[in-house]
Write a protein that holds these residues in place. Structure first.
Motif: not given
Length: 117
Positions: A66-93
């Motif tokens: 359960h993430s807060s809408l005010e959490a900082v960096g979650l989308t960036a961290a997930l995107s970076l992690r997936l980028t390292e695997y070469g996986i694109s992602a569309n994130i909806v909060a």
């Protein structure tokens, strides 16, 4: 509503769940969200509908944390992690959880990536 704001705690508690359905993103003519649809997004250029589709090219992974809408960096961290695997992602909060749409053929790789924190 609350929700976790601390990035390190969020990343440790992701609890990703892969859904079995295929999903697609499509243009919608009217602002109607049917029961089986996931999301309707209004943009200046029109409406986008995200929903189950047997020929869809996307898989849905929802985070159990359960993430807060005010959490900082979650989308960036997930995107970076997936980028390292070469996986694109569309994130909806959502108000309580984040949902990632990844290429259908890479869904298990994405799930493994998210679980390997």
């Amino acid at each position: 509503m609350g929700g976790e704001r601390d990035l390190s705690r969020l990343l440790k508690a992701l609890d990703p769940k892969l859904y079995p359905d295929r999903y697609s993103f499509s243009a919608a003519a009217a602002p109607t969200l049917r029961d089986n649809q996931f999301a309707l997004i209004r943009e200046e250029e029109g409406l986008t509908l995200i929903g189950p589709d047997p020929s869809g090219e996307w898989a849905r992974i929802s985070l159990g944390v359960h993430s807060s809408l005010e959490a900082v960096g979650l989308t960036a961290a997930l995107s970076l992690r997936l980028t390292e695997y070469g996986i694109s992602a569309n994130i909806v909060a959502g108000l309580l959880h984040d949902h990632l749409f990844v290429p259908w053929d890479r869904r298990q790789d994405a799930l493994d990536c998210l679980r390997s924190a």
